[in-house]
Scaffold this motif. Structure first.
Motif, PDB file in Angstrom:
ATOM      1  N   GLU A 337       0.847  -1.195   0.000  1.00 50.30           N
ATOM      2  CA  GLU A 337       0.000   0.000   0.000  1.00 50.30           C
ATOM      3  C   GLU A 337       0.883   1.246   0.000  1.00 50.30           C
ATOM      4  OE1 GLU A 337      -2.280   1.845  -0.479  1.00 50.30           O
ATOM      5  OE2 GLU A 337      -3.525   2.390   1.242  1.00 50.30           O
ATOM      6  N   GLN A 338       0.883   1.965  -1.132  1.00 51.58           N
ATOM      7  CA  GLN A 338       1.715   3.160  -1.228  1.00 51.58           C
ATOM      8  C   GLN A 338       1.093   4.358  -0.512  1.00 51.58           C
ATOM      9  OE1 GLN A 338       4.624   2.782  -2.493  1.00 51.58           O
ATOM     10  NE2 GLN A 338       4.584   1.312  -4.168  1.00 51.58           N
ATOM     11  N   GLY A 339      -0.218   4.325  -0.279  1.00 50.55           N
ATOM     12  CA  GLY A 339      -0.870   5.435   0.403  1.00 50.55           C
ATOM     13  C   GLY A 339      -0.725   6.743  -0.351  1.00 50.55           C
ATOM     14  N   PHE A 366      -7.472  -9.615   1.036  1.00 53.69           N
ATOM     15  CA  PHE A 366      -6.248  -9.498   1.832  1.00 53.69           C
ATOM     16  C   PHE A 366      -6.603  -9.365   3.312  1.00 53.69           C
ATOM     17  CE2 PHE A 366      -5.025  -7.619  -2.317  1.00 53.69           C
ATOM     18  CZ  PHE A 366      -3.958  -8.453  -2.637  1.00 53.69           C
ATOM     19  N   ASN A 367      -5.739  -9.866   4.170  1.00 52.20           N
ATOM     20  CA  ASN A 367      -5.923  -9.654   5.608  1.00 52.20           C
ATOM     21  C   ASN A 367      -4.839  -8.754   6.195  1.00 52.20           C
ATOM     22  OD1 ASN A 367      -3.643 -11.356   5.897  1.00 52.20           O
ATOM     23  ND2 ASN A 367      -4.935 -13.173   6.181  1.00 52.20           N
ATOM     24  N   ALA A 368      -3.973  -8.207   5.332  1.00 49.85           N
ATOM     25  CA  ALA A 368      -2.869  -7.371   5.810  1.00 49.85           C
ATOM     26  C   ALA A 368      -2.466  -6.382   4.725  1.00 49.85           C
ATOM     27  CB  ALA A 368      -1.662  -8.242   6.192  1.00 49.85           C
ATOM     28  N   ALA A 369      -1.784  -5.317   5.166  1.00 51.83           N
ATOM     29  CA  ALA A 369      -1.235  -4.324   4.248  1.00 51.83           C
ATOM     30  C   ALA A 369       0.150  -3.937   4.726  1.00 51.83           C
ATOM     31  CB  ALA A 369      -2.124  -3.090   4.165  1.00 51.83           C
ATOM     32  N   ARG A 370       1.059  -3.808   3.794  1.00 53.83           N
ATOM     33  CA  ARG A 370       2.387  -3.272   4.096  1.00 53.83           C
ATOM     34  C   ARG A 370       2.410  -1.835   3.601  1.00 53.83           C
ATOM     35  NH1 ARG A 370       7.851  -4.492   0.896  1.00 53.83           N
ATOM     36  NH2 ARG A 370       9.220  -3.103   2.080  1.00 53.83           N
ATOM     37  N   VAL A 371       2.212  -0.886   4.528  1.00 53.96           N
ATOM     38  CA  VAL A 371       2.250   0.530   4.165  1.00 53.96           C
ATOM     39  C   VAL A 371       3.697   0.874   3.834  1.00 53.96           C
ATOM     40  CG1 VAL A 371       1.772   2.866   4.927  1.00 53.96           C
ATOM     41  CG2 VAL A 371       0.259   1.006   5.626  1.00 53.96           C
ATOM     42  N   HIS A 372       3.928   1.246   2.576  1.00 55.00           N
ATOM     43  CA  HIS A 372       5.279   1.229   2.030  1.00 55.00           C
ATOM     44  C   HIS A 372       5.932   2.602   2.030  1.00 55.00           C
ATOM     45  CE1 HIS A 372       8.609  -0.400  -0.093  1.00 55.00           C
ATOM     46  NE2 HIS A 372       8.318   0.097  -1.280  1.00 55.00           N
ATOM     47  N   GLU A 394       6.114   0.544   8.611  1.00 53.62           N
ATOM     48  CA  GLU A 394       7.346   0.873   7.894  1.00 53.62           C
ATOM     49  C   GLU A 394       7.604   2.363   8.036  1.00 53.62           C
ATOM     50  OE1 GLU A 394       8.914   0.230   3.306  1.00 53.62           O
ATOM     51  OE2 GLU A 394       7.549  -1.256   4.171  1.00 53.62           O
ATOM     52  N   THR A 395       8.645   2.857   7.440  1.00 53.60           N
ATOM     53  CA  THR A 395       8.947   4.279   7.451  1.00 53.60           C
ATOM     54  C   THR A 395       9.642   4.666   6.158  1.00 53.60           C
ATOM     55  OG1 THR A 395       9.961   6.067   8.728  1.00 53.60           O
ATOM     56  CG2 THR A 395      11.233   4.035   8.549  1.00 53.60           C
ATOM     57  N   ALA A 396       9.681   5.969   5.901  1.00 51.59           N
ATOM     58  CA  ALA A 396      10.423   6.474   4.748  1.00 51.59           C
ATOM     59  C   ALA A 396      11.915   6.367   5.035  1.00 51.59           C
ATOM     60  CB  ALA A 396      10.037   7.917   4.478  1.00 51.59           C
ATOM     61  N   ASN A 397      12.668   5.816   4.101  1.00 53.27           N
ATOM     62  CA  ASN A 397      14.111   5.670   4.259  1.00 53.27           C
ATOM     63  C   ASN A 397      14.863   6.799   3.568  1.00 53.27           C
ATOM     64  OD1 ASN A 397      14.047   2.035   3.979  1.00 53.27           O
ATOM     65  ND2 ASN A 397      13.905   3.323   5.788  1.00 53.27           N
ATOM     66  N   TYR A 581       1.591  -8.833  -2.075  1.00 57.02           N
ATOM     67  CA  TYR A 581       1.520  -8.595  -3.518  1.00 57.02           C
ATOM     68  C   TYR A 581       1.753  -7.113  -3.818  1.00 57.02           C
ATOM     69  CZ  TYR A 581       0.048  -8.438  -8.340  1.00 57.02           C
ATOM     70  OH  TYR A 581       0.046  -8.249  -9.700  1.00 57.02           O
ATOM     71  N   THR A 582       2.535  -6.849  -4.858  1.00 50.27           N
ATOM     72  CA  THR A 582       2.775  -5.494  -5.357  1.00 50.27           C
ATOM     73  C   THR A 582       1.866  -5.227  -6.549  1.00 50.27           C
ATOM     74  OG1 THR A 582       5.108  -5.611  -4.721  1.00 50.27           O
ATOM     75  CG2 THR A 582       4.501  -3.932  -6.310  1.00 50.27           C
ATOM     76  N   GLN A 583       0.868  -4.324  -6.445  1.00 50.33           N
ATOM     77  CA  GLN A 583       0.555  -3.483  -5.323  1.00 50.33           C
ATOM     78  C   GLN A 583      -0.930  -3.189  -5.377  1.00 50.33           C
ATOM     79  OE1 GLN A 583       3.037   0.021  -5.778  1.00 50.33           O
ATOM     80  NE2 GLN A 583       2.055   0.658  -7.649  1.00 50.33           N
TER      81      GLN A 583
END
Length: 651
Positions: A337-339, A366-372, A394-397, A581-583
């Motif tokens: 999830e790019q948000g 889906f049962n989850a999201a990776r906020v990217h 996650e966080t911005a790198n 999965y992307t995305q």
């Protein structure tokens, strides 16, 4: 015009507009809307450029929703509005010696705040909230409020995430988000009040741990019993009362004497000691039950502050090659999830869009999201808590490795973990992605030490969740082995992840992206293995020269076939404990979403859901015991909800 608010009576049933959903007070004023705006290189208040434009906060000036829509470089931006006496009164007023607090949800990247020319706040960190106490300089009338933000687009030591350093977006990087991009709001509080609150469940013990940080000076007026008589002592004594409830059932209540700013207590939940019923209250994506928590500060019999919060009783762990939710194997079906929205960029278009984003993710199966590569708005996390969605935090790198990059990211990450650890939806922490900012970790010991230090720091701040030291490859010390693999061929995916021996060989060697999988001599301790980026199939209008993806489908039928080939293969790989999965959506030129940028599905939702979950009506694929329940779409996803606990609107 800001819609009428509703008075919140239970934090677990709020309508999603309150900017800080786990520390709620009834009176507040939204300061979003039109502000005066200027941009220019100067940084001094007296030399600020003329405010020649208007901007809609909290939308970044690069976005169309802001009304500015300037996507060029803007290293310094200025905001100005009038803070009215009526707004201060609506936020709770000045009576009882109340403090007037200005809250800024996120300002990218370095911010300064002035009120009537007086400097009242400075903050560094584009993803973390901060508060300015206006009391000392605020008069009885209206006042000029000014915010300056500095965000150097070429500073690659600064945490940037997906914000492009080039003027125009390319490949997987997008338009920048400068300045104010989360809500700005006002509230007033008594002198003795709660500043921070964390609630951490302990499922095996049948308890929750509550940590409260009180305002500066709270407790200073509490006398020792030897100094004054008992009546004066009772009148001045500061106490903290905590109450936990589920629906109309009281679960626990405790009152403690305050001896300092930081108060820690454990609420024992007697009903959870019944081993035959304790699971009835546990939180999961299938049953997202929330427990309401009320915290009160009392000076004698006078209640000086009441805040509403909530928690979810759940545990997470990684052991025996499986991800465990509430001590049971749980297969993670996640989406990247790019948000990011075309009209508002990293800022959400509105509070309702955050709820709808969670609903869409669940409706797809889906049962989850990776906020990217961003720290999402806390209101998104509220809906993940409320509707039941696992989230990888996650966080911005940054892109560079130097002392400044280490300092900036470490400070911001510490703040994010500390402030967000109460959300039951967050189940994994990910401080680094694909060696961003540590690109030479396989050769440079200092970069390995940094990655390892971030993993250990995260566990020190929050020992209750698994940590992924570097998502994708070059792990230093991860509780989950995560792999990024954009092969478009199901046969390749089955060969790499279909057997335990194949996975073990991959982890010991070079990964699909040509990078070493592990930079550690620590023996494998049975961590789960997940494919946390894969797919990325692009479907875009024919002939679009800007469209980009990891592989490209000719048309909708080809898109469906490619998705089925990839997801059927991943669902069939027994050694995997989950996937991402992307995305979720197309984002700028990155056209590899399951949905378009405007959140329209590229295939019928039922068809997408069937291939994502591995549950087909034709019986060609069935979920196995790793996967847990395939839940229905978010309950009440399309129901109106002016206020879910039935309270009357507060005008």
């Amino acid at each position: 015009m800001t819609p009428p608010r509703t008075r919140i009576t239970r934090a677990s049933r709020q309508d999603g507009r309150y900017p800080r959903p786990q520390l709620v007070r009834p009176d507040w004023v939204d300061l979003c809307g039109p502000w005066d705006f200027a941009s220019g290189p100067v940084t001094a208040l007296d030399d600020r450029p003329p405010f020649d434009r208007r901007i809609e906060a909290p939308y970044p000036p690069e976005s169309p929703a802001s009304g500015v829509g300037d996507t060029g470089y803007q290293p310094v931006v200025w905001y100005r509005r009038t803070l009215t006496a009526a707004e201060v009164e609506a936020a709770g007023g000045r009576g009882d010696g109340r403090r007037v607090l200005l809250h800024l949800g996120a300002v990218d990247h370095e911010a300064d705040v002035w009120l009537d020319g007086h400097h009242v706040g400075h903050h560094v960190g584009g993803q973390t909230p901060f508060t300015c106490d206006l009391t000392a300089v605020l008069g009885d009338g209206d006042a000029e409020l000014v915010v300056r933000a500095q965000d150097d687009p070429h500073d690659v030591s600064q945490p940037r995430g997906k914000q492009d350093w080039r003027e125009e977006p390319h490949v997987i990087w997008y338009h920048r988000t400068t300045g104010i991009w989360q809500p700005v709001w006002l509230e007033t509080v008594r002198a003795d009040h709660v500043e921070e609150l964390a609630i951490v469940p302990d499922v095996p013990a049948g308890a929750v741990d509550v940590e409260v940080r009180l305002s500066a000076g709270a407790g200073a007026g509490t006398p020792a019993a030897a100094d004054v008589g008992p009546e004066a002592d009772d009148a001045l004594r500061l106490r903290l009362r905590v109450r936990a409830e589920h629906e109309d059932e009281l679960l626990a209540e405790q009152t403690v004497r305050v001896l300092g700013r930081d108060v820690r207590l454990r609420l024992d939940l007697p009903r959870q000691h019944n081993g035959q019923q304790y699971e009835e209250l546990l939180w999961s994506p299938e049953s997202p039950r929330l427990v309401d928590v009320t915290v009160q500060v009392l000076r004698g019999d006078d209640v000086t502050d009441t805040v509403l919060s909530y928690t979810g009783l759940r545990s997470v762990a990684a052991a025996g090659r499986r991800f465990l939710l509430n001590d049971r194997p749980y297969f993670v079906r996640s989406v990247l999830e790019q948000g990011y929205w075309p009209e508002s960029h990293l800022a959400a278009p509105g509070a309702e869009a955050l709820r709808r984003e969670v609903e869409l993710i669940k409706e797809l199966g889906f049962n989850a999201a990776r906020v990217h590569q961003k720290a999402e708005d806390p209101r998104f996390l509220y809906w993940a808590d409320r509707l039941g969605l696992l989230v990888w935090g996650e966080t911005a790198n940054a892109y560079a490795f130097d002392a400044r990059a280490v300092s900036l990211l470490t400070a911001e990450w510490t703040e994010l973990v500390r402030r967000r650890r109460s959300h039951p939806s967050i189940v994994t922490w990910v401080p680094l992605n694909e060696s961003w900012g540590v690109q030479h970790g396989s050769h440079v010991a200092a970069q390995r030490h940094y990655g390892l230090a971030l993993a250990h720091l995260t566990r020190a701040l929050d020992p209750t969740r698994p940590v992924v030291s570097n998502d994708g490859w070059e792990h230093t010390d991860s509780d989950i082995w995560t792999i990024h693999d954009y092969s478009p061929h199901g046969t390749e995916l089955r060969a790499r992840y279909g057997t335990a021996d194949a996975v073990a060989a991959l982890l010991d060697g070079i990964g699909p992206a040509g990078r070493r999988m592990r930079l550690t001599e620590e023996p494998d301790r049975g961590q789960p293995v997940m494919l946390t980026e894969f797919g990325g199939v692009s479907l875009a209008p024919a002939g679009d020269p800007q469209a980009w993806g990891y592989s490209t489908a000719r048309d909708a039928a080809d898109f469906a076939a490619r998705l089925a080939e990839i997801l059927d293969a991943v669902n069939a790989c027994e050694p995997l404990a989950g996937f991402c999965y992307t995305q979720l959506t197309d984002t700028g030129q990155e056209t590899n979403g399951l949905l378009t940028a405007t959140r329209e599905p590229k295939l019928p939702v039922a068809e997408l859901r069937a291939v994502i979950t591995g549950c087909r009506d034709d019986g060609t694929a069935e979920p196995d015991e790793r996967r847990g329940q395939v839940d229905d779409p978010a309950p009440g996803a399309h129901a109106p909800h002016p206020d879910d606990d039935g309270a009357s609107p507060q005008v």
